[in-house]
Design a protein around this motif. Structure first.
Motif, short mmCIF file in Angstrom:
data_model
loop_
_atom_site.label_atom_id
_atom_site.label_comp_id
_atom_site.label_asym_id
_atom_site.label_seq_id
_atom_site.Cartn_x
_atom_site.Cartn_y
_atom_site.Cartn_z
N MET A 30 0.89 -1.05 -0.01
CA MET A 30 0.16 0.03 -0.03
C MET A 30 0.88 1.29 -0.07
O MET A 30 0.55 2.37 -0.39
N ILE B 220 -10.58 4.90 -1.64
CA ILE B 220 -10.61 4.28 -0.27
C ILE B 220 -11.50 3.18 -0.32
O ILE B 220 -12.53 3.28 -0.44
N SER B 221 -11.04 1.87 0.60
CA SER B 221 -12.00 0.87 0.79
C SER B 221 -11.90 0.63 2.46
O SER B 221 -10.73 0.61 2.91
N SER C 60 -12.62 -4.98 8.84
CA SER C 60 -11.65 -4.78 10.06
C SER C 60 -11.86 -3.21 10.55
O SER C 60 -11.53 -2.89 11.74
N ILE D 276 -10.12 -0.68 9.29
CA ILE D 276 -9.13 0.05 8.91
C ILE D 276 -9.17 0.46 7.52
O ILE D 276 -8.96 -0.51 6.66
N PRO D 277 -8.97 1.81 7.21
CA PRO D 277 -9.07 2.21 5.62
C PRO D 277 -7.89 1.69 4.84
O PRO D 277 -6.78 1.65 5.39
N GLU D 278 -8.27 1.27 3.57
CA GLU D 278 -7.08 0.85 2.74
C GLU D 278 -7.02 1.82 1.53
O GLU D 278 -8.33 1.94 0.92
N VAL E 289 -7.06 1.59 -2.23
CA VAL E 289 -6.88 0.36 -3.23
C VAL E 289 -6.59 0.78 -4.57
O VAL E 289 -6.50 -0.13 -5.56
N LEU F 211 -5.22 6.64 7.08
CA LEU F 211 -3.99 5.79 6.51
C LEU F 211 -2.57 6.26 7.02
O LEU F 211 -2.36 7.55 7.59
#
Length: 512
Positions: free
Chosen positions: A1, A18-19, A23, A25-27, A29, A497
């Motif tokens: 990431m 953003i996904s 969980s 916790i933003p990722e 993508v 993030l």
């Protein structure tokens, strides 16, 4: 990431997707195109340099960026600097303060010829001149005759009739009933009590007096009683020249609170008054921070003085390029010496600040040249580069022309003579720096804030490090592009993030 995060910061004009998985916790993508197979991903909007700040400001003044290349007095901000700033999409102000009227007129005509009659993103400087009766009126008359529609008013401690007159003469009521401005005041202030006077409608007494004199019409006075004197307020924090050395965050918050009070009292929307930030604006981080605080626009000063379009001679620009953040000092101002008003100047490479302070200490002690010990008399003669009496005669001749009453008083008052000669020395310090006088380098007065040092540290090792490469266009574009990237990094961090620290910095690049 981390690679995606870096890509998102380095391409702030692209959407970042953003996904948020189960969980919580933003990722990050994807950057650019929406990721396939992930319909729930949310788009983080692009960040454009043009979008930083109040876009209504840019629209009002015909600019691409909410960025002002500020005036630097005595022609340091040259017509060429204004022209190049305007062509780069910024607002530029001519450093007309302290110049003869004929030179101001010539500079304004040069700007108008280069930019054309439709250009709105430029103006000129009006400095408060209590020591020169009639000067403000003469400059305003010139601006009106030359259709200068934007004026940056600096060093004002109170509202004056000429500022009100300039504003009132440009007010009209549109068909829909709104009041429109043709003449715009940018009030550069560092205290809330001064800002409030510019934020409020003009005082009734000033308006009545102007109508009685025939300077404005009754209709213009009525309109001026309904709108702020200045729609643009520049918060001048720790800057070069006249400054109260206020921290930017403290001053901006103070002026924002003042705006709330004044707007509520007068029934105006707060959005009718835009607050910009000056002083310490020298790096992408400082630009981004200013906009994040809510600044409508940013204004740069000291850093442009080292640019090739500056009216400062090459030796002075070379000194600026070596300055660090601590290489500045306060010293008495030439225009308000007796009142104890100070300006911030470059300390490294000159003795001007120390010498100015010593002159003021002599004056504050009540001494005259004749009552000082021989060692101090010799020091004064050495600094002046001529016997005190010769300096006094030159000073007296000028003072008799612009302020006869002061000259007459000084003829009888040795302390006043000392003050006037000191003022001449302080004034000449700026002139010697402007001309690059080879024998007067130790006496250069170069207005400079700590921003200059921060800028030098930022550009070290880049194409902007050499003085010869510094242009107002490259400085502005790099600051705004860098601020967009810093803002994008902040966006990602605010989403939860983890953003590497190095992505909150930006190295200068050469723009086409």
């Amino acid at each position: 990431m981390l690679d995606l995060i870096r890509k998102a910061v380095e391409a702030p004009r692209a959407r970042a997707w953003i996904s948020i998985p189960e969980s919580g916790i933003p990722e990050l993508v994807s950057v650019g195109a929406q990721p396939s197979g992930n319909a729930s991903a949310a788009a983080l909007p692009p960040v454009y340099p043009e979008w930083l700040g109040d876009r209504a400001f840019a629209a009002e003044h015909g600019a691409r960026f909410n960025y002002v290349a500020g005036e630097m007095a005595r022609g340091i901000a040259t017509p060429k600097m204004v022209i190049e700033a305007a062509r780069a999409g910024c607002v530029g102000f001519y450093g007309s303060a302290g110049l003869p009227l004929a030179e101001i007129k010539s500079g304004v005509e040069e700007i108008k010829a280069a930019l054309g009659p439709e250009a709105r993103n430029w103006g000129a400087n009006l400095i408060h001149s209590p020591q020169e009766p009639g000067q403000e009126k003469a400059v305003i008359d010139l601006f009106l005759s030359q259709a200068v529609s934007r004026v940056s008013a600096s060093a004002f401690m109170r509202l004056t009739a000429d500022v009100v007159r300039y504003t009132a003469l440009g007010l009209t009521r549109a068909a829909d009933g709104t009041i429109q401005r043709a003449n715009h005041i940018f009030a550069k202030v560092s205290r809330a009590e001064v800002a409030e006077a510019f934020m409020a409608p003009a005082p009734e007494k000033i308006l009545k007096d102007l109508v009685a004199e025939g300077a404005i019409t009754a209709q213009q006075a009525d309109l001026a009683s309904k709108v702020p004197v200045a729609a643009e307020i520049t918060a001048e924090s720790d800057s070069g020249g006249h400054t109260d050395n206020r921290p930017a965050s403290t001053l901006f918050s103070s002026l924002a609170a003042a705006r709330s009070r004044v707007a509520a009292h007068n029934g105006h929307p707060e959005s009718s008054i835009r607050i910009g930030l000056a002083g310490g604006i020298a790096t992408p981080q400082s630009v981004a921070a200013a906009f994040q605080m809510g600044a409508a626009y940013v204004l740069t000063g000291s850093i442009n003085q080292s640019a090739i379009e500056s009216g400062l001679a090459a030796p002075g620009r070379a000194l600026l390029a070596k300055a660090g953040p601590a290489d500045v000092a306060m010293t008495p101002a030439a225009d308000m010496f007796e009142q104890g008003v100070q300006v911030q100047v470059l300390k490294r490479g000159t003795l001007f600040a120390m010498r100015g302070k010593k002159f003021h200490a002599f004056y504050r002690s009540g001494a005259s040249y004749e009552t000082l010990p021989p060692t101090d008399q010799k020091w004064i003669d050495d600094v002046l580069g001529e016997p005190f009496e010769a300096a006094w005669q030159a000073t007296r001749g000028y003072t008799q022309k612009v302020h006869p009453a002061e000259a007459a008083r000084a003829d009888k008052d040795g302390n006043k003579r000392l003050a006037l000669v000191a003022r001449r020395y302080l004034f000449m310090g700026a002139q010697w720096a402007r001309e690059g006088h080879p024998g007067r380098a130790a006496d250069y007065q170069i207005w400079c804030g700590p921003a200059m040092g921060a800028f030098n540290e930022w550009v070290a090792g880049s194409f902007l490090e050499p003085v010869e490469a510094r242009t107002v266009r490259q400085i502005a574009l790099n600051l705004m592009e860098g601020a967009a990237r810093v803002t994008r990094a902040g966006q990602l961090r605010s989403m939860g993030l983890t953003v590497p620290a190095d992505l909150f910095s930006f190295r200068p690049v050469a723009f086409e």
